[in-house]
Each structure stands twice: as C-alpha cells, then as structure tokens.
Scaffold this active site. Structure first.
Site, short mmCIF file in Angstrom:
data_model
loop_
_atom_site.label_atom_id
_atom_site.label_comp_id
_atom_site.label_asym_id
_atom_site.label_seq_id
_atom_site.Cartn_x
_atom_site.Cartn_y
_atom_site.Cartn_z
N SER A 551 0.85 -1.19 0.00
CA SER A 551 0.00 0.00 0.00
C SER A 551 0.89 1.24 0.00
O SER A 551 1.70 1.42 -0.91
CB SER A 551 -0.94 -0.05 1.20
OG SER A 551 -1.94 0.93 1.09
N HIS A 666 -7.98 -5.00 -1.19
CA HIS A 666 -6.73 -4.33 -0.86
C HIS A 666 -5.93 -5.06 0.21
O HIS A 666 -4.70 -5.11 0.15
CB HIS A 666 -7.02 -2.90 -0.39
CG HIS A 666 -5.78 -2.10 -0.11
ND1 HIS A 666 -4.85 -1.83 -1.09
CD2 HIS A 666 -5.31 -1.55 1.04
CE1 HIS A 666 -3.86 -1.12 -0.55
NE2 HIS A 666 -4.12 -0.95 0.72
#
Length: 692
Positions: A551, A666
């Site tokens: 991320s 994610h």
C-alpha cells in the site's frame, strides 16, 4: 494507438501542466477488467508462477502457511455483543467464514460452544456469489438487528443488508442497500442515517459520499431525506450514533472530512447540523460518560499537538461556542496514543512510549479525568481488542516478535486483568533475540528500528534480512507476533526488521506530519538510513538485504528501488501506489492529496516527480529484481500502479516478477487459503534472492 488511449493521454498531459509528463504507453493497463489488460495479467501470472511455484520450497512453504492460517487452536478474536461474545472464524472448511456467538464464560473456557449466526460460505453457495464478509453494525442495546456488509471479492464497495440475529436470517422486507462505497448508522429501529451514491453528483472526487440522508423503514430509498451536504472536493461525509451506557441515542455526530487529515464535526440537533468548535485537525475517538473524546493533531489553545481531550455533550447541545474542553492526556515527546475505546463508564487508552505499549483507564468525576494503569506485560506490544459499552469489560492483547499473542480480560472499573487465552508457539523462538537500534537519517533525526536475529549471528554481514517499512498516514508499526515470518523465515536463520520511519504514528502526529507533501523525501531517507545502519553493524549486506512494503509501503519500496538500488537485492512491492503523478486520478487516490500533494498543482507536481518511481526508472541502472504483486479486486489502491510499473520494467528489459491475485481486495487476506499461497510466494521469492 487507439483513439481512446490518445484521448486519455491528452487528458493526462493537459491536466498536469508542470513538470512535463511524457506520454504513457501503458495507460491501457488501468482498465481493471479490460480484455487486453487481463490477457497481460494472465501471461505475467503464468510466467511468475513458473518461477516461484516450481521452486522446491514452495510446497513446504504453502503447507506451513496453510497450517498456520487455518489452525483450530488460534485465538478467536472476540467482539462484545448481546451480552456475550461474537467471533468471525475462517478455516479450511469455512474459508469465507462463520459469524458466530457464545457466552462470555463459554468463550473463556478451553472449548467454547459456538452458535452460528451466519455461514458466509453457505450464503455464497446459495446465491452463487463471491461474498466476502466485511463486518456488521448492530443496534444497541438489544443488538438483535444488525446491518451486514458483504463485498464482492473483497472490494471496499459493499452491499448492506439487515439481519436478525434471533432468527439467524436476513430480514425479509428489511433495509437493503445495493453495492457502493457507503456508510450506514442506526438512529433507531426504523431509521438509518446513510452516506452513499444518491446520483446527480453526490460522490466526492475520491469516490465517497458527501451527502447524508435519513432513511425510514418502508420508505423508497429515493425518498430519503437529506440532512447534511458537504462538498465534492471533500474526502467524504459519515456519521456516528452517540449512545449512553444503556444504548439510548443522545445525538448523531456528523464528520465532514474536508481532507484526509482535516475535518469538521457537526451535531445533528433538531434536524439541523451544528458545527462544533474544534480545530480542523481533530479526530473523534469515542463517547463515554457524557463526553465526546477527540485526539488533536495540531496545537489548539492550551492543548498541544497529540493531546486527548473531551467535550461535554450537554454543553455542546446548549451553547457549543461556550463548551469547555477537558484534558485527558498530553503525550510526551516519545509517546503516542495508539487507540481509544469506551466501556460502560470508563475511557480506555492504549499509549506507546518508544514503541512499547501500555493501557490506561480514565474515570470522569468532578470535571476532570483521573488515570489508573492496567497491570499488563511490560516491554511488549499491547492493544485494545474489544470493549463492552454495556459493562466494564475490555479484551486486551499482548505480544512480541518472539512472544505469542496472549488475550487478557480486564475489568475497567477495578483495573484488574486475568489471562483469557494464549496462542501456542508457532515457531522456534529460543534461537532468536530482539534488539532496538536507532539510525541517523540524512537530516540527523534518530530513527528507531527493531531487529529480530539469531542469537548466534556473527557480524559478517551475511545474514539474509527482510526490512519492512510503511511510514504513512500516522499508522504505527509496533512489534507483533507474526507466525508466517517466524516459520518461513526466522526458523531458517533469517533476520527480520521493522523500520519505524517518519510518516507513521510511533511518536504521535508530529512524527507523521514532518514528512507530508514536499517533505516526503525524509521518509525515504529514513528507510535508507536503516538499511545503511544494518550494513554498518554488519548484520547484513546489500547482497542479503531485502525490503517489503504494501500500500503506502509500496511507494516506499518502489522509491527505494529507484533511488538506492545498490542497498538491497530483493523488494516485495505489494498493493502499491507507484505512479504518483496519476494516483489522484485512480480510485480512491484523490483522498490522499493531503498526504502526498496534488499533482494538478505545478509546485506539488514538481516535488512529486522527483521521487515517483514510475517516472524515475532509468536505462543503464542495475536494479534489484522486484516481486510486484497486487489484486484485481483492489478498489482502494488501483492495480494499474503495479501493472504499469511491471510493464515499464519489461519494456526496459529489466528483471522482475509480477503476480496479480483475482480476489481478496486491498488487504489480500480475505480468504485464508489464498492468503497462505500469497505468503508462500512471497517467501520463495525472498529465499531465491537472499538465501540462494
């Protein structure tokens, strides 16, 4: 070049006037479900799996990871509800998971007797849907009716359905919201306060709702009544129900996130929002003893940045401009508030000092807060797991790199604790030890980092070493018991490092804010300083050093690769942001402009362009071969970042591996079966690069 691609390129070039951005030949990879893009992904996956899955270590790594992630003696993570304890459980039989419930006494016993509330695997089969459970929000005090969030493949976008936990079934003619990035809060049994896409330009540039409406049971969704409207340039708008200890609604609090780090708070009074007298950089934490509790990320009057304060609800409702804030805690320069929770009448605060944790209980009486500390293990990571607003109970966990997680049940009123559960050791820890060192960054700032290494390690610089970094959004990375690291890396003689670089929350808001926007390079310098210090101490060497980030950590690792490629030999770049001159145009990138800067502004684009890894790959440079991995269902950090970086490496004839999972979203960990494969692939790659 297709006309569509030419149009897209023209839009990019005209939207970013400075610095000049060369034509991007890989924009077609931003089409998440585009046929050409998916064909490219399939080809890349086949190539990478031929390298990693055919390695003789893969099968054993996969089997070990699967055993760890589906073990039946894991600690079931508790959540207080309906007088007992809820848990969401996944294993080999139920990879999508079981939402289940038991009594507190049963939970604390060696063999709890669980009652299944919702079987997500059965639901997915019955509906032929790719459901991933994203949690539930129940209506106090009974906690019978709940809003269940279901995601298609792990996306942040969710479908919301009303569920009855007594009949263990979705309410036939209940509240139901189609898929979207949305929020829902109970006002009463027949009323919700919603933020969602209402059509007609009601989503922000980041793709989140900025219009809140009150929706009554039985009313068509399109007839919901608007109660608050922010602006399209905001990040989002959301709401919180402020309830007393008996579950009765006292007020609705609305948060208008102007930027990722700046907010306005409004009380919904007589149907109208009233702005609260708070600074923009304040974060709502909880409501307890009639007090709204906030953390401050900037100085405000007599309170310094990082303070925890409270405001009396009745004062805010009668005369908000005259409300007198009270100080709960002013952290010192080496301290940070990690988490805040409320029990029936107590405020529970998780605080860290030098990245080591403690939990304090605060009581409100006679206009002030008083503190007592819970007797938990010292020199360990401790965190709040769950707090009961109906009682004075708190579940707290403690752990360390080499100490398995232990779960404690605390009585917040008596400030006593008793051990509830303990995770069995998952790897042989006796051969390793933990040390904390400090590296000096380029500007002289001392940067802490933890090293988990073999006790018998000799200072030859030959230890295979993984360095994990994040450094963003005020997210701290304290020590944690990581079974996959221990089993697949430490037991094989590896070294594991966590670099607590600036940008995180290890020392409060200032540690984060010193590297925002034009100062971002300092975080990258911090990370490089840790790598250099490991070499200087002869713990490892560039040949044996690898880095890992996901991320925001993908920004870090990709920049490290382009700026300091000589320092390491492996880089796991997972779910990354990489094309920083276009990140704001990809979902949900516009919400992070406060962190990185706005590429639409020439001055911002100039400093972003200096580090954005996608634009800074250069021919003739010897880069370490990275393993770049992402997820097709990631609707938070667009998979186009990872795809395009790999494609550019390929076009330059540079070595790399690329793998894109099709499900998980994610976080990449929605399914333990897929997650086990994910970790096996990670560690095969790291072993190839650092141990062979």
């Amino acid at each position: 070049m297709s006309s569509l691609l030419a149009t897209s390129l023209l839009a990019v070039l005209s939207a970013t006037p400075a610095p000049s951005v060369p034509e991007d030949p890989f924009l077609w990879l931003e089409e998440v479900q585009g046929q050409r893009a998916l064909e490219w992904v399939r080809g890349q996956n086949a190539r990478t799996l031929a390298v990693l899955e055919k390695d003789p270590r893969f099968e054993s790594f996969h089997a070990q990871a699967l055993e760890l992630l589906t073990a039946t003696d894991r600690i079931p993570k508790p959540h207080f509800r309906a007088g007992g304890v809820d848990n969401f459980w996944q294993d080999r039989t139920h990879p999508r998971g079981l939402w289940r419930h038991t009594s507190l006494d049963s939970y604390l016993s060696p063999s709890p007797e669980w009652r299944t509330v919702l079987d997500v695997d059965a639901l997915a089969r019955a509906e032929s849907a790719n459901w991933i459970f994203k949690g539930e929000y129940c209506l106090p005090p009974e906690d019978r009716l709940c809003l269940v969030a279901l995601s298609n493949g792990g996306k942040d976008a969710i479908e919301v359905r009303e569920f009855d936990t007594t009949s263990n079934a979705f309410v036939q003619v209940g509240f139901r919201l189609p898929e979207g990035k949305q929020t829902a809060a109970w006002m009463d049994e027949d009323t919700l306060l919603l933020g969602r896409d209402w059509g007609a330009d009601t989503l922000t540039d980041s793709g989140y709702p900025y219009v809140l409406k009150r929706w009554k049971r039985g009313e068509p969704l399109e007839q919901a009544t608007e109660v608050f409207r922010g602006q399209r340039s905001d990040v989002n708008a959301s709401s919180f129900a402020l309830r007393d200890a008996d579950g009765q609604l006292r007020a609705m609090l609305i948060k208008r996130a102007v930027t990722f780090f700046e907010s306005e708070f409004h009380l919904l009074t007589d149907g109208k929002p009233v702005l609260l007298p708070l600074p923009r950089k304040a974060s709502f934490q909880t409501f307890v003893a009639g007090q709204l509790v906030f953390t401050l990320e900037e100085d405000w009057g007599r309170f310094k940045q990082g303070a925890l304060i409270s405001l009396q609800l009745t004062e805010l409702q009668s005369a908000p401009e005259k409300a007198q804030p009270a100080l709960v805690l002013q952290p010192g320069p080496r301290q940070a508030i990690e988490d805040v929770a409320a029990t029936r009448g107590k405020l529970v605060v998780n605080v860290y000092e030098d990245v080591k944790g403690a939990v304090d209980v605060y009581s409100w009486a006679k206009g002030r807060w008083s503190r007592k500390r819970l007797p938990l293990p010292k020199n360990a990571s401790v965190g709040i797991v769950a707090a009961s607003v109906a009682h004075e109970r708190v579940f707290v966990e403690s752990q360390g790199f080499l100490e398995p997680t232990r779960l404690w049940l605390a009585d917040a009123a008596a400030t006593t604790v008793k051990e509830g559960k303990a995770l069995p050791a998952r790897f042989k820890a006796s051969t390793h030890q933990v040390e904390q060192f400090w590296a000096k960054s380029k500007d002289g700032t001392a940067i802490p980092y933890f090293v988990v290494r073999p006790k018998a390690l000799k200072p030859t610089g030959q230890a295979p070493t993984i360095v994990y970094g994040y450094g963003g959004f005020q997210v701290a990375k304290p020590p944690a018991y990581l079974p996959e690291v221990g089993k697949l890396w430490l037991e094989r003689g590896g070294v594991y490092v966590i670099a607590n670089i600036r940008g995180g929350g290890e020392f409060g808001p200032r540690w984060h804010q010193t590297v925002l926007r034009e100062n971002r390079q300092k975080a990258f310098d911090d990370f490089a300083a840790v790598l250099e210090d490991l070499v200087r101490r002869k713990i490892s060497s560039p040949r044996r050093l690898g880095i890992y980030g996901r991320s925001n950590g993908g920004v870090l690792t990709s920049v490290a690769m382009t700026q300091r490629p000589e320092l390491f030999n492996a880089a796991v770049i997972e779910s990354p942001l990489i094309d920083m001159l276009r990140y704001h145009k990809l979902p949900a990138g516009a919400s992070w402009v406060g962190e990185y800067g706005n590429p639409e502004v020439p001055e911002d684009a100039a400093f972003i362009a200096k580090y954005s890894a996608y634009q800074n790959l250069k021919p003739g440079v010897r880069y370490p071969k990275p393993y770049i991995t992402t997820n097709t269902k990631d609707d938070r950090v667009h998979p186009g970042h990872a795809r395009k970086f790999a494609a550019r490496l390929e076009a330059m004839g540079l070595p790399y591996l690329y793998y894109e999972n099709t499900d998980g979203g994610h976080s990449n960990d929605a399914d333990p079966m897929l997650n086990a494969r994910r970790w096996a692939l990670h560690y095969v790659y790291l072993s190839q690069q650092l141990m062979d």
